[in-house]
Design a protein around this motif. Structure first.
Motif, PDB file in Angstrom:
ATOM      1  N   PRO A 293       0.796  -1.232   0.000  1.00 25.91           N
ATOM      2  CA  PRO A 293       0.000   0.000   0.000  1.00 25.91           C
ATOM      3  C   PRO A 293       0.827   1.281   0.000  1.00 25.91           C
ATOM      4  CG  PRO A 293      -1.030  -1.613   1.422  1.00 25.91           C
ATOM      5  CD  PRO A 293       0.274  -2.215   0.968  1.00 25.91           C
ATOM      6  N   LEU A 294       1.899   1.345   0.797  1.00 28.23           N
ATOM      7  CA  LEU A 294       2.713   2.559   0.822  1.00 28.23           C
ATOM      8  C   LEU A 294       3.302   2.846  -0.550  1.00 28.23           C
ATOM      9  CD1 LEU A 294       4.143   4.903   2.241  1.00 28.23           C
ATOM     10  CD2 LEU A 294       5.957   3.294   2.891  1.00 28.23           C
ATOM     11  N   ALA A 295       3.870   1.832  -1.204  1.00 27.97           N
ATOM     12  CA  ALA A 295       4.466   2.030  -2.522  1.00 27.97           C
ATOM     13  C   ALA A 295       3.404   2.428  -3.546  1.00 27.97           C
ATOM     14  CB  ALA A 295       5.181   0.762  -2.959  1.00 27.97           C
ATOM     15  N   LEU A 296       2.249   1.802  -3.481  1.00 26.58           N
ATOM     16  CA  LEU A 296       1.162   2.136  -4.402  1.00 26.58           C
ATOM     17  C   LEU A 296       0.694   3.570  -4.203  1.00 26.58           C
ATOM     18  CD1 LEU A 296      -0.773  -1.204  -3.975  1.00 26.58           C
ATOM     19  CD2 LEU A 296       0.214  -0.413  -6.138  1.00 26.58           C
ATOM     20  N   ARG A 297       0.598   3.990  -2.939  1.00 26.89           N
ATOM     21  CA  ARG A 297       0.175   5.367  -2.663  1.00 26.89           C
ATOM     22  C   ARG A 297       1.197   6.363  -3.212  1.00 26.89           C
ATOM     23  NH1 ARG A 297      -3.506   7.787  -0.390  1.00 26.89           N
ATOM     24  NH2 ARG A 297      -4.415   5.859   0.418  1.00 26.89           N
ATOM     25  N   LEU A 325      13.549   1.834  -5.701  1.00 23.82           N
ATOM     26  CA  LEU A 325      13.364   2.477  -4.396  1.00 23.82           C
ATOM     27  C   LEU A 325      13.590   3.979  -4.478  1.00 23.82           C
ATOM     28  CD1 LEU A 325      15.028  -0.106  -1.982  1.00 23.82           C
ATOM     29  CD2 LEU A 325      12.600   0.274  -2.382  1.00 23.82           C
ATOM     30  N   ASP A 326      14.489   4.423  -5.362  1.00 16.51           N
ATOM     31  CA  ASP A 326      14.713   5.865  -5.523  1.00 16.51           C
ATOM     32  C   ASP A 326      13.462   6.553  -6.064  1.00 16.51           C
ATOM     33  OD1 ASP A 326      17.358   5.610  -4.690  1.00 16.51           O
ATOM     34  OD2 ASP A 326      18.065   5.205  -6.725  1.00 16.51           O
ATOM     35  N   LEU A 327      12.748   5.857  -6.949  1.00 18.83           N
ATOM     36  CA  LEU A 327      11.567   6.457  -7.565  1.00 18.83           C
ATOM     37  C   LEU A 327      10.352   6.421  -6.652  1.00 18.83           C
ATOM     38  CD1 LEU A 327      11.997   4.952 -11.131  1.00 18.83           C
ATOM     39  CD2 LEU A 327      12.132   7.377 -10.552  1.00 18.83           C
ATOM     40  N   LEU A 328      10.340   5.490  -5.704  1.00 16.10           N
ATOM     41  CA  LEU A 328       9.170   5.364  -4.829  1.00 16.10           C
ATOM     42  C   LEU A 328       9.278   6.340  -3.664  1.00 16.10           C
ATOM     43  CD1 LEU A 328       8.564   1.518  -4.953  1.00 16.10           C
ATOM     44  CD2 LEU A 328       7.170   3.331  -5.972  1.00 16.10           C
ATOM     45  N   ALA A 330       7.534  10.316  -2.586  1.00 19.19           N
ATOM     46  CA  ALA A 330       6.610  11.411  -2.900  1.00 19.19           C
ATOM     47  C   ALA A 330       6.514  12.293  -1.664  1.00 19.19           C
ATOM     48  CB  ALA A 330       5.243  10.885  -3.305  1.00 19.19           C
ATOM     49  N   GLY A 331       7.196  13.437  -1.687  1.00 19.29           N
ATOM     50  CA  GLY A 331       7.208  14.296  -0.508  1.00 19.29           C
ATOM     51  C   GLY A 331       7.869  13.591   0.661  1.00 19.29           C
ATOM     52  N   ASP A 332       7.170  13.535   1.782  1.00 16.21           N
ATOM     53  CA  ASP A 332       7.739  12.864   2.954  1.00 16.21           C
ATOM     54  C   ASP A 332       7.406  11.377   2.996  1.00 16.21           C
ATOM     55  OD1 ASP A 332       5.053  13.110   3.453  1.00 16.21           O
ATOM     56  OD2 ASP A 332       5.279  13.799   5.516  1.00 16.21           O
ATOM     57  N   LEU A 333       6.743  10.862   1.958  1.00 18.54           N
ATOM     58  CA  LEU A 333       6.469   9.432   1.868  1.00 18.54           C
ATOM     59  C   LEU A 333       7.592   8.761   1.084  1.00 18.54           C
ATOM     60  CD1 LEU A 333       2.642   9.351   1.036  1.00 18.54           C
ATOM     61  CD2 LEU A 333       3.742   9.000   3.247  1.00 18.54           C
ATOM     62  N   LYS A 334       8.311   7.860   1.727  1.00 24.84           N
ATOM     63  CA  LYS A 334       9.440   7.193   1.085  1.00 24.84           C
ATOM     64  C   LYS A 334       9.470   5.735   1.536  1.00 24.84           C
ATOM     65  CE  LYS A 334      12.184  11.453   1.179  1.00 24.84           C
ATOM     66  NZ  LYS A 334      13.462  12.082   1.601  1.00 24.84           N
ATOM     67  N   VAL A 335       9.415   4.816   0.565  1.00 24.31           N
ATOM     68  CA  VAL A 335       9.484   3.400   0.904  1.00 24.31           C
ATOM     69  C   VAL A 335      10.810   3.075   1.572  1.00 24.31           C
ATOM     70  CG1 VAL A 335       9.610   1.078  -0.085  1.00 24.31           C
ATOM     71  CG2 VAL A 335       7.848   2.664  -0.861  1.00 24.31           C
ATOM     72  N   ARG A 336      11.910   3.601   1.028  1.00 23.89           N
ATOM     73  CA  ARG A 336      13.227   3.313   1.584  1.00 23.89           C
ATOM     74  C   ARG A 336      13.309   3.770   3.038  1.00 23.89           C
ATOM     75  NH1 ARG A 336      17.889   2.716  -1.266  1.00 23.89           N
ATOM     76  NH2 ARG A 336      17.088   3.898  -3.040  1.00 23.89           N
TER      77      ARG A 336
END
Length: 764
Positions: A293-297, A325-328, A330-336
């Motif tokens: 879900p986090l990555a999809l968001r 992982l670099d591309l995932l 968005a603002g303060d949302l980061k999978v890494r």
């Protein structure tokens, strides 16, 4: 000096204690409360002790009913002041966060929480634990559930972040202070002792219907003081830790979203029209995000912020694992960053295990592989791997002691490996693992050898070696990706002798698993190793194994013929009649598949001539195999009488036995001959004679656990039963044949399907 009501309680209690001749320590022990709690009561620091505490003090002081009522009356005003205001105008410093509008799926889990609330027992207020890996949407789920349940809990809904990922999570005492403040306890009335705060919290929650979300919890010790003991409250906990030590909880293990749910989430973020225009790209995007879900968001919000960017473009960018992982972000949302928070919580050895598990080949890693890659003792590695599962960083297999990553977590672990482990240490880990895996695979495969079948011979760790064919096969199948990687590593490292020994050990086992395309890689490596060692006999042998793999595993007749011709040339040059005969036989098999039937027959007759003068067990076995192949080929040419005579002679040879061959191997070849014999009877329309031969062959293959041969025999038997007008039996047998042949990717699965359709047409 005036005295408040709560001060009056303290003075009254102190007078009663002194009148009874008790010290604070004696009264505290008799009442079952702490000395500090009693001292706070007498000094007026605690204004509203719970009724159970007052009753315990009354019993310890041996008060009569009137005195007990007076003590309770003195305590009541302070307790009332501690109660929060409720209703629309009440302030709530821990109010629920906003529920996201595009929340998707999880309906089944939300319904489960509704059911828990429906059966709420005030004696045992429910506690729900929502645990799992980073990025699964635990907080979003808990908040969604809380908003959905909130009408049932009119006395308040609280959300408290316990900050498990901070260097210092919120201490239980501080968390209680915030909860008590939200319940209306003024700062000066707040007990200093954490135990007393917990007691006051339990007292205040006992008579209320509260919904409490304890988000991002660290561990059980942090949580236990924060849980209501009685009353109609409902607590939802989220944590990256499984919190397996927390008693009497209802657990929600959020899975990854299904593919269609992942696409639905993207659709809700970027708009359904945009997704409808690029439906396949949306599905690809869901897969590249691992349905997390986090990555999809993050992917969805990036697209929402870029209305002219196509989903196809982003899916293509994410196809590159090095950039994913670099591309995932968005603002303060980061999978890494989400993964890194959990990683930093680990000690050095657990971090090493997580990183090195990324070196394991295949979808998962065994305990042995993890221990070898790290150099950590097996027992310690097992304990730490289980803890990594508890923390949501690995997933444990439901049946075996094996562990797997989520796709994105594997990329994160591999990135940490590249940064933290130098090439020398990685190389040493791979060397150690490859040597061990090759040694064990060799020992396990030798248990299927027709001549050398001693259990665990040469195993690198005999006490843990898989003994017996069933266990050896299970290990070889479970670790297939890992020992195949060991072959490739050995090829690169130039370990030619180890490669040849392992491949030679495996050539008997390969007959049981013809559907594995990996045999091409194994025997390519062994051919190269034999050539590098300057061993023409071994080169001819392994070229024949390679021809077999092209024939039976890859179904590539031209490549099989090329390998067989190379084997024939090498075998003739070095004067090896056994390998010359095998090369002629494998070449014949390729020619037959190419439709060059007369040439195939000629090569098979030449092959049989090579083997007739070879009195060894290997020579007898080769002759038997060649005669069966010749009979099958003659049958395909319509010369069924000649084929039948050959197979009857072969069956008689099996009955006479072959010195040097194990009973198991002789049974297998007798079963192969019986199958060919049954097919020869079938070709002649002698259905009654065909059936017993095929049934005997099927029994032998099933007992030997050779499913691919069992499937082929069932195909022939089903055809016979159809002609014998036994449609019900035929359907059962043919259905099983189709299932097995399909599972093993055998081309005759189409023939099995055709037989079933023919049976249907005949029936109706």
């Amino acid at each position: 000096m005036t005295t408040s009501t709560s001060d009056g309680l303290g003075q009254h209690l102190r007078a009663l204690r002194l009148g009874a001749g008790l010290s604070q320590e004696q009264l505290a022990e008799a009442a079952g409360i702490s000395v500090r709690a009693l001292a706070d009561l007498e000094r007026g620091r605690t204004r509203g002790p719970q009724r159970r505490t007052v009753q315990a003090l009354s019993r310890a002081l041996a008060l009569d009913p009137d005195e007990a009522r007076a003590l309770e009356a003195a305590a009541a005003p302070g307790r009332n002041r501690a109660c929060p205001a409720t209703g629309p105008g009440a302030a709530n410093v821990l109010s629920l966060p906003r529920s996201v509008r595009d929340f998707t799926a999880r309906d089944h889990d939300l319904d489960d929480l509704d059911a828990v609330a429906d059966t709420l027992d005030p004696v045992d207020p429910p506690v729900v634990v929502v645990a799992g890996a980073p990025g699964l949407g635990k907080t979003a789920f808990a908040v969604r559930a809380a908003h959905r349940l909130s009408p049932r809990f009119p006395d308040g809904q609280f959300h408290l972040d316990l900050r498990a990922m901070d260097p210092e999570p919120v201490p239980p005492g501080d968390a209680l202070a915030r909860l008590l403040s939200a319940l209306g306890v003024a700062g000066r009335s707040l007990p200093q002792d954490p135990e007393d705060r917990a007691g006051l919290f339990r007292s205040l929650t006992a008579a209320r219907r509260l919904l409490i979300v304890l988000d991002n919890a660290a561990d059980e010790n942090q949580l236990r003081p924060l849980l209501p003991a009685t009353g109609a409250s409902f607590t939802i906990i989220t944590s990256r830790d499984s919190l397996t030590g927390l008693e009497a909880t209802h657990r929600v293990d959020l899975p990854l979203l299904r593919r269609e749910e992942a696409v639905e989430l993207i659709s809700r973020i970027v708009g359904p029209q945009r997704v409808a225009r690029e439906a396949q790209a949306a599905r690809d995007l869901a897969d590249r995000c691992g349905r997390l879900p986090l990555a999809l968001r993050i992917a969805g919000q990036r697209l929402a912020a870029r209305p002219h960017e196509t989903l196809t473009k982003l899916a293509a960018l994410l196809a590159c694992e090095e950039r994913r992982l670099d591309l995932l972000e968005a603002g303060d949302l980061k999978v890494r960053a989400a993964f890194a928070l959990s990683y930093r919580q680990l000690d050095e050895v657990s971090q090493l295990l997580l990183r090195r598990c990324a070196l394991a080949e295949g979808p998962d890693a065994s305990l042995e592989t993890a221990a070898l890659l790290t150099g950590v003792p097996l027992r310690e590695a097992g304990l730490r791997l289980e803890q990594l599962c508890v923390r949501g960083l690995l997933q444990a297999d439901a049946e075996a002691e094996r562990y797997r990553f989520h796709d994105l977590l594997r990329l994160f672990a591999a990135a940490q490996l590249a940064v933290q482990d130098d090439g020398t240490s990685r190389g040493a880990a791979l060397d150690r693992t490859a040597r061990w895996m090759l040694a064990r695979a060799t020992a396990a495969a030798l248990q299927f050898d027709a001549e050398h079948h001693s259990a665990a011979a040469g195993d690198p760790d005999p006490p843990t070696a898989p003994t017996g064919r069933d266990r050896a096969r299970a290990w070889l199948e479970a670790e297939r990706h890992q020992w195949l990687a060991a072959f490739r590593h050995a090829h690169t490292a130039g370990w030619h002798r180890q490669i040849l020994d392992a491949a030679e050990a495996m050539h008997w086992f390969s007959d049981l698993t013809q559907h594995w395309p990996q045999w091409l890689d194994v025997f390519r490596c062994s051919v190269h190793a034999a050539r590098a060692l300057g061993s023409p006999h071994e080169e001819a042998t392994h070229l024949n194994y390679l021809a077999w793999a092209h024939n039976f595993c890859a179904r590539d007749a031209p490549a099989a013929l090329e390998a067989a011709d190379r084997a024939l040339a090498v075998a003739r040059t070095c004067g090896d009649p056994l390998q010359t005969g095998w090369a002629l036989g494998y070449g014949a098999g390729a020619l037959r598949r190419l439709g060059r039937m007369d040439q195939a027959v000629a090569r098979l007759r030449a092959s049989a001539d090579c083997h007739r003068d070879n009195p060894t067990a290997k020579g007898r076995l080769a002759l038997l195999t060649t005669l069966n192949a010749l009979g099958e080929t003659l049958g395909q040419l319509g010369r069924a009488d000649e084929a039948l005579e050959l197979h009857l002679n072969s069956l008689e040879a099996c009955r006479q036995g072959h010195p040097g061959l194990t009973p198991h191997m002789l049974t297998i070849h007798r079963a192969i001959t019986l199958r060919h014999l049954g097919n020869a009877f079938t070709a002649l329309g002698r259905w009654q004679e065909a059936e017993p031969s095929l049934r005997q062959a099927l029994t032998a293959f099933e007992e030997a656990d050779v499913p691919i041969w069992s499937g082929l025999v069932r195909l022939g038997l089903g055809r016979v039963l159809r002609h014998l007008d036994r449609p019900s039996e035929a359907r059962t047998v043919l259905t099983a044949a189709l299932h097995t042949l399909t599972a093993h990717h055998h081309p005759l699965q189409a023939e099995a399907a055709t037989e079933l359709r023919t049976l249907d047409r005949t029936r109706y």
